[in-house]
Design a protein around this motif. Structure first.
Motif, PDB file in Angstrom:
ATOM      1  N   MET A   1      -1.406  -2.516   2.766  1.00 52.11           N
ATOM      2  CA  MET A   1      -1.878  -2.091   1.450  1.00 52.11           C
ATOM      3  C   MET A   1      -0.934  -1.028   0.889  1.00 52.11           C
ATOM      4  SD  MET A   1      -4.253  -2.385  -0.915  1.00 52.11           S
ATOM      5  CE  MET A   1      -5.684  -3.130  -0.108  1.00 52.11           C
ATOM      6  N   LEU A   2      -0.594  -1.159  -0.399  1.00 52.69           N
ATOM      7  CA  LEU A   2       0.220  -0.147  -1.062  1.00 52.69           C
ATOM      8  C   LEU A   2      -0.681   0.809  -1.834  1.00 52.69           C
ATOM      9  CD1 LEU A   2       3.186  -2.239  -2.523  1.00 52.69           C
ATOM     10  CD2 LEU A   2       3.151  -0.892  -0.419  1.00 52.69           C
ATOM     11  N   ILE A   3      -0.354   2.078  -1.766  1.00 54.11           N
ATOM     12  CA  ILE A   3      -1.028   3.110  -2.551  1.00 54.11           C
ATOM     13  C   ILE A   3       0.032   3.818  -3.386  1.00 54.11           C
ATOM     14  CG2 ILE A   3      -2.428   5.195  -2.509  1.00 54.11           C
ATOM     15  CD1 ILE A   3      -3.392   4.361   0.269  1.00 54.11           C
ATOM     16  N   GLN A   4      -0.187   3.876  -4.675  1.00 52.53           N
ATOM     17  CA  GLN A   4       0.783   4.522  -5.565  1.00 52.53           C
ATOM     18  C   GLN A   4       0.109   5.656  -6.327  1.00 52.53           C
ATOM     19  OE1 GLN A   4       3.792   2.274  -7.878  1.00 52.53           O
ATOM     20  NE2 GLN A   4       2.741   3.048  -9.693  1.00 52.53           N
ATOM     21  N   GLY A   5       0.694   6.836  -6.262  1.00 47.54           N
ATOM     22  CA  GLY A   5       0.207   7.980  -7.029  1.00 47.54           C
ATOM     23  C   GLY A   5       1.184   8.311  -8.135  1.00 47.54           C
ATOM     24  N   ASP A   6       0.725   8.235  -9.385  1.00 42.88           N
ATOM     25  CA  ASP A   6       1.567   8.543 -10.541  1.00 42.88           C
ATOM     26  C   ASP A   6       1.166   9.891 -11.123  1.00 42.88           C
ATOM     27  OD1 ASP A   6       2.976   6.105 -10.503  1.00 42.88           O
ATOM     28  OD2 ASP A   6       1.342   5.102 -11.570  1.00 42.88           O
ATOM     29  N   ALA A   7       2.082  10.829 -11.186  1.00 46.33           N
ATOM     30  CA  ALA A   7       1.801  12.126 -11.806  1.00 46.33           C
ATOM     31  C   ALA A   7       1.470  11.917 -13.278  1.00 46.33           C
ATOM     32  CB  ALA A   7       2.997  13.048 -11.659  1.00 46.33           C
ATOM     33  N   ILE A 181       4.713   6.351  -3.224  1.00 45.63           N
ATOM     34  CA  ILE A 181       4.118   5.121  -2.731  1.00 45.63           C
ATOM     35  C   ILE A 181       3.972   5.165  -1.204  1.00 45.63           C
ATOM     36  CG2 ILE A 181       4.334   2.606  -2.616  1.00 45.63           C
ATOM     37  CD1 ILE A 181       6.108   2.834  -5.135  1.00 45.63           C
ATOM     38  N   ILE A 182       2.779   4.787  -0.739  1.00 47.66           N
ATOM     39  CA  ILE A 182       2.461   4.710   0.685  1.00 47.66           C
ATOM     40  C   ILE A 182       2.184   3.255   1.043  1.00 47.66           C
ATOM     41  CG2 ILE A 182       0.804   5.376   2.477  1.00 47.66           C
ATOM     42  CD1 ILE A 182       0.119   7.833   0.787  1.00 47.66           C
ATOM     43  N   ASP A 183       2.609   2.842   2.227  1.00 49.92           N
ATOM     44  CA  ASP A 183       2.248   1.542   2.804  1.00 49.92           C
ATOM     45  C   ASP A 183       1.358   1.839   4.007  1.00 49.92           C
ATOM     46  OD1 ASP A 183       2.040  -1.002   3.746  1.00 49.92           O
ATOM     47  OD2 ASP A 183       4.183  -1.434   3.684  1.00 49.92           O
ATOM     48  N   CYS A 184       0.141   1.282   4.001  1.00 49.19           N
ATOM     49  CA  CYS A 184      -0.788   1.637   5.073  1.00 49.19           C
ATOM     50  C   CYS A 184      -1.702   0.468   5.428  1.00 49.19           C
ATOM     51  CB  CYS A 184      -1.644   2.829   4.654  1.00 49.19           C
ATOM     52  SG  CYS A 184      -2.840   2.470   3.345  1.00 49.19           S
ATOM     53  N   THR A 189      -7.197   3.095   3.269  1.00 45.28           N
ATOM     54  CA  THR A 189      -6.955   3.110   1.826  1.00 45.28           C
ATOM     55  C   THR A 189      -7.678   4.251   1.114  1.00 45.28           C
ATOM     56  OG1 THR A 189      -6.583   0.719   1.759  1.00 45.28           O
ATOM     57  CG2 THR A 189      -7.130   1.804  -0.314  1.00 45.28           C
ATOM     58  N   ASP A 190      -8.964   4.375   1.348  1.00 39.18           N
ATOM     59  CA  ASP A 190      -9.741   5.378   0.623  1.00 39.18           C
ATOM     60  C   ASP A 190      -9.328   6.801   1.004  1.00 39.18           C
ATOM     61  OD1 ASP A 190     -11.180   3.526  -0.834  1.00 39.18           O
ATOM     62  OD2 ASP A 190     -12.843   3.441   0.590  1.00 39.18           O
ATOM     63  N   GLU A 191      -9.144   7.042   2.290  1.00 38.28           N
ATOM     64  CA  GLU A 191      -8.794   8.392   2.734  1.00 38.28           C
ATOM     65  C   GLU A 191      -7.426   8.815   2.205  1.00 38.28           C
ATOM     66  OE1 GLU A 191      -8.762  11.094   6.819  1.00 38.28           O
ATOM     67  OE2 GLU A 191      -9.126   8.938   6.929  1.00 38.28           O
ATOM     68  N   LEU A 192      -6.461   7.897   2.258  1.00 43.33           N
ATOM     69  CA  LEU A 192      -5.124   8.233   1.779  1.00 43.33           C
ATOM     70  C   LEU A 192      -5.063   8.304   0.254  1.00 43.33           C
ATOM     71  CD1 LEU A 192      -2.906   6.187   4.254  1.00 43.33           C
ATOM     72  CD2 LEU A 192      -2.905   8.672   3.952  1.00 43.33           C
ATOM     73  N   SER A 193      -5.864   7.513  -0.425  1.00 45.44           N
ATOM     74  CA  SER A 193      -5.914   7.589  -1.888  1.00 45.44           C
ATOM     75  C   SER A 193      -6.447   8.947  -2.330  1.00 45.44           C
ATOM     76  CB  SER A 193      -6.784   6.465  -2.458  1.00 45.44           C
ATOM     77  OG  SER A 193      -6.205   5.202  -2.218  1.00 45.44           O
ATOM     78  N   GLN A 194      -7.479   9.418  -1.653  1.00 40.62           N
ATOM     79  CA  GLN A 194      -8.027  10.740  -1.972  1.00 40.62           C
ATOM     80  C   GLN A 194      -7.009  11.827  -1.633  1.00 40.62           C
ATOM     81  OE1 GLN A 194     -11.040  11.539  -3.535  1.00 40.62           O
ATOM     82  NE2 GLN A 194      -9.930  13.480  -3.658  1.00 40.62           N
ATOM     83  N   MET A 195      -6.300  11.640  -0.534  1.00 41.09           N
ATOM     84  CA  MET A 195      -5.270  12.598  -0.145  1.00 41.09           C
ATOM     85  C   MET A 195      -4.167  12.670  -1.203  1.00 41.09           C
ATOM     86  SD  MET A 195      -3.053  12.742   3.394  1.00 41.09           S
ATOM     87  CE  MET A 195      -4.534  12.930   4.403  1.00 41.09           C
ATOM     88  N   MET A 196      -3.823  11.509  -1.774  1.00 46.23           N
ATOM     89  CA  MET A 196      -2.810  11.461  -2.817  1.00 46.23           C
ATOM     90  C   MET A 196      -3.246  12.302  -4.019  1.00 46.23           C
ATOM     91  SD  MET A 196       0.192   9.923  -3.598  1.00 46.23           S
ATOM     92  CE  MET A 196       0.372   8.253  -2.955  1.00 46.23           C
ATOM     93  N   ASN A 227      -2.007  -5.165  -2.826  1.00 45.21           N
ATOM     94  CA  ASN A 227      -1.269  -5.785  -1.725  1.00 45.21           C
ATOM     95  C   ASN A 227       0.215  -5.905  -2.025  1.00 45.21           C
ATOM     96  OD1 ASN A 227      -3.511  -6.245  -0.001  1.00 45.21           O
ATOM     97  ND2 ASN A 227      -4.130  -7.984  -1.271  1.00 45.21           N
ATOM     98  N   ASN A 228       0.581  -5.786  -3.310  1.00 47.69           N
ATOM     99  CA  ASN A 228       1.991  -5.773  -3.695  1.00 47.69           C
ATOM    100  C   ASN A 228       2.111  -4.929  -4.953  1.00 47.69           C
ATOM    101  OD1 ASN A 228       1.619  -7.597  -6.107  1.00 47.69           O
ATOM    102  ND2 ASN A 228       1.057  -9.034  -4.481  1.00 47.69           N
ATOM    103  N   TRP A 229       3.360  -4.614  -5.309  1.00 50.80           N
ATOM    104  CA  TRP A 229       3.596  -3.690  -6.415  1.00 50.80           C
ATOM    105  C   TRP A 229       3.168  -4.294  -7.754  1.00 50.80           C
ATOM    106  CZ3 TRP A 229       8.932  -0.767  -6.993  1.00 50.80           C
ATOM    107  CH2 TRP A 229       8.683   0.524  -7.446  1.00 50.80           C
ATOM    108  N   LYS A 230       3.202  -5.602  -7.847  1.00 52.41           N
ATOM    109  CA  LYS A 230       2.831  -6.263  -9.097  1.00 52.41           C
ATOM    110  C   LYS A 230       1.320  -6.237  -9.311  1.00 52.41           C
ATOM    111  CE  LYS A 230       3.259 -10.663 -11.591  1.00 52.41           C
ATOM    112  NZ  LYS A 230       3.746 -12.068 -11.532  1.00 52.41           N
ATOM    113  N   GLY A 231       0.556  -6.311  -8.231  1.00 56.92           N
ATOM    114  CA  GLY A 231      -0.889  -6.457  -8.374  1.00 56.92           C
ATOM    115  C   GLY A 231      -1.659  -5.173  -8.159  1.00 56.92           C
ATOM    116  N   MET A 232      -1.138  -4.057  -8.620  1.00 64.41           N
ATOM    117  CA  MET A 232      -1.806  -2.765  -8.417  1.00 64.41           C
ATOM    118  C   MET A 232      -2.988  -2.597  -9.363  1.00 64.41           C
ATOM    119  SD  MET A 232       0.113  -1.497  -5.995  1.00 64.41           S
ATOM    120  CE  MET A 232       0.072   0.285  -5.855  1.00 64.41           C
ATOM    121  N   GLU A 233      -4.076  -2.012  -8.845  1.00 67.92           N
ATOM    122  CA  GLU A 233      -5.257  -1.713  -9.642  1.00 67.92           C
ATOM    123  C   GLU A 233      -5.669  -0.262  -9.406  1.00 67.92           C
ATOM    124  OE1 GLU A 233      -8.297  -4.490  -8.628  1.00 67.92           O
ATOM    125  OE2 GLU A 233      -7.287  -6.195  -9.586  1.00 67.92           O
ATOM    126  N   VAL A 234      -6.269   0.338 -10.421  1.00 65.62           N
ATOM    127  CA  VAL A 234      -6.661   1.748 -10.327  1.00 65.62           C
ATOM    128  C   VAL A 234      -7.714   1.924  -9.246  1.00 65.62           C
ATOM    129  CG1 VAL A 234      -7.718   3.686 -11.552  1.00 65.62           C
ATOM    130  CG2 VAL A 234      -6.112   2.191 -12.749  1.00 65.62           C
TER     131      VAL A 234
END
Length: 236
Positions: A1-7, A181-184, A189-196, A227-234
C-alpha cells in the motif's frame, strides 16, 4: 500500500511566514481557501488556474506574463487589466508587497538574501543596456522554495525517525517537492497515515527547536492511500 502526504499550500505558507503578512496569516489560521477566493475575485476560469496565478505573483510575475499566457487569455489579454489585478492583490496582502520590496533592496544592496534557517543566496547582476539588472523572479523565488525544502526536510526526518525500528515492512520510498510517500503493508495503513498527519502538524514546533525562530503558522497535510500512484484516494 502507498501512503502519500501532501503539504497543504506549502509555498503560500512559506511566503506568508517570510513576509509576516497579517491578512495571509489570518486566512491560513482560519482555513480560508485562498485559491477559490482569488478565482471568484478575479474571474479566473478554474481553481487550478487560480493557484498558478498566486504562485506566479509571489515569484514576481508581471502583467505581461498573465496577458500573454493562454491559460489567462479568456479573462483578459490586456496588460492594464492585469496591472490592476496585481495592484488589488498587493493592496490586500500589504505585508507580502513590503517583503517583495525589501527582498529586492536587500539583494541589490548586499547581493545576498539570508533566511531564518541559515540559507544564504547570493545574486549577481547582469548588464543590460549599460545598466545593472538583478534577477527579480529568482530573488523572490529562492527564499520561498528554500524554506519549503527545509520544512519538508523537517517533516521527512521526523517521519523516518518515528518509523525506524517500529515498522520493519514499511519504507519511506520517495519525496516529490511537497509530498512524502511510504510503501507499507496494508495492516499499517491507518497508523502510518495518522503518523504522516502528525509529523506535518509538528513541523512548527520542530522548526523552533532547530532554528530558534517561532514558525507562527500551522502546517497541515492531505494524506492519500492506494495500491498504486494513479489510484490514490484521500484517507480519513
Amino acid at each position: 500500500m502507498l501512503i502519500q502526504g501532501d503539504a497543504s499550500a506549502l509555498e503560500w505558507r512559506c511566503a506568508s511566514f517570510l513576509s509576516q503578512d497579517e491578512v495571509a496569516s489570518k486566512e491560513i489560521w482560519n482555513d480560508v481557501d485562498q485559491h477559490s477566493d482569488n478565482q471568484n475575485r478575479f474571474g479566473l476560469p478554474s481553481r487550478l488556474i487560480a493557484k498558478t496565478f498566486v504562485f506566479r505573483l509571489i515569484y514576481g510575475g508581471s502583467a505581461y506574463s498573465y496577458a500573454n499566457d493562454p491559460n489567462f487569455a479568456e479573462v483578459s489579454k490586456s496588460e492594464k487589466f492585469w496591472d490592476k489585478v496585481i495592484e488589488e492583490f498587493y493592496l490586500k496582502y500589504k505585508g507580502l508587497h513590503r517583503w517583495h520590496i525589501k527582498l529586492m533592496q536587500e539583494a541589490t544592496s548586499t547581493r545576498k538574501v539570508c533566511l531564518p534557517t541559515g540559507r544564504i543566496y547570493e545574486f549577481e547582476p547582469t548588464i543590460r543596456n549599460g545598466q545593472k539588472v538583478f534577477p527579480r523572479t529568482t530573488i523572490l523565488n529562492y527564499p520561498v522554495q528554500g524554506l519549503g525544502a527545509d520544512l519538508m526536510t523537517i517533516a521527512r526526518v521526523s517521519l523516518f525517525n518515528r518509523m525506524k525500528g517500529k515498522f520493519t515492512d514499511a519504507k519511506l520510498v520517495n519525496t516529490v517537492h511537497d509530498s512524502i510517500i511510504i510503501d507499507c503493508d496494508d495492516k499499517h495503513t491507518d497508523e502510518l497515515s495518522q503518523m504522516m498527519l502528525d509529523v506535518f502538524e509538528d513541523v512548527p514546533k520542530n522548526f523552533q527547536k532547530l532554528f530558534g525562530v517561532e514558525f507562527n503558522l500551522p502546517m497541515k497535510a492531505e494524506v492519500q492511500i492506494g495500491n498504486n500512484w494513479k489510484g490514490m484516494e484521500v484517507w480519513s
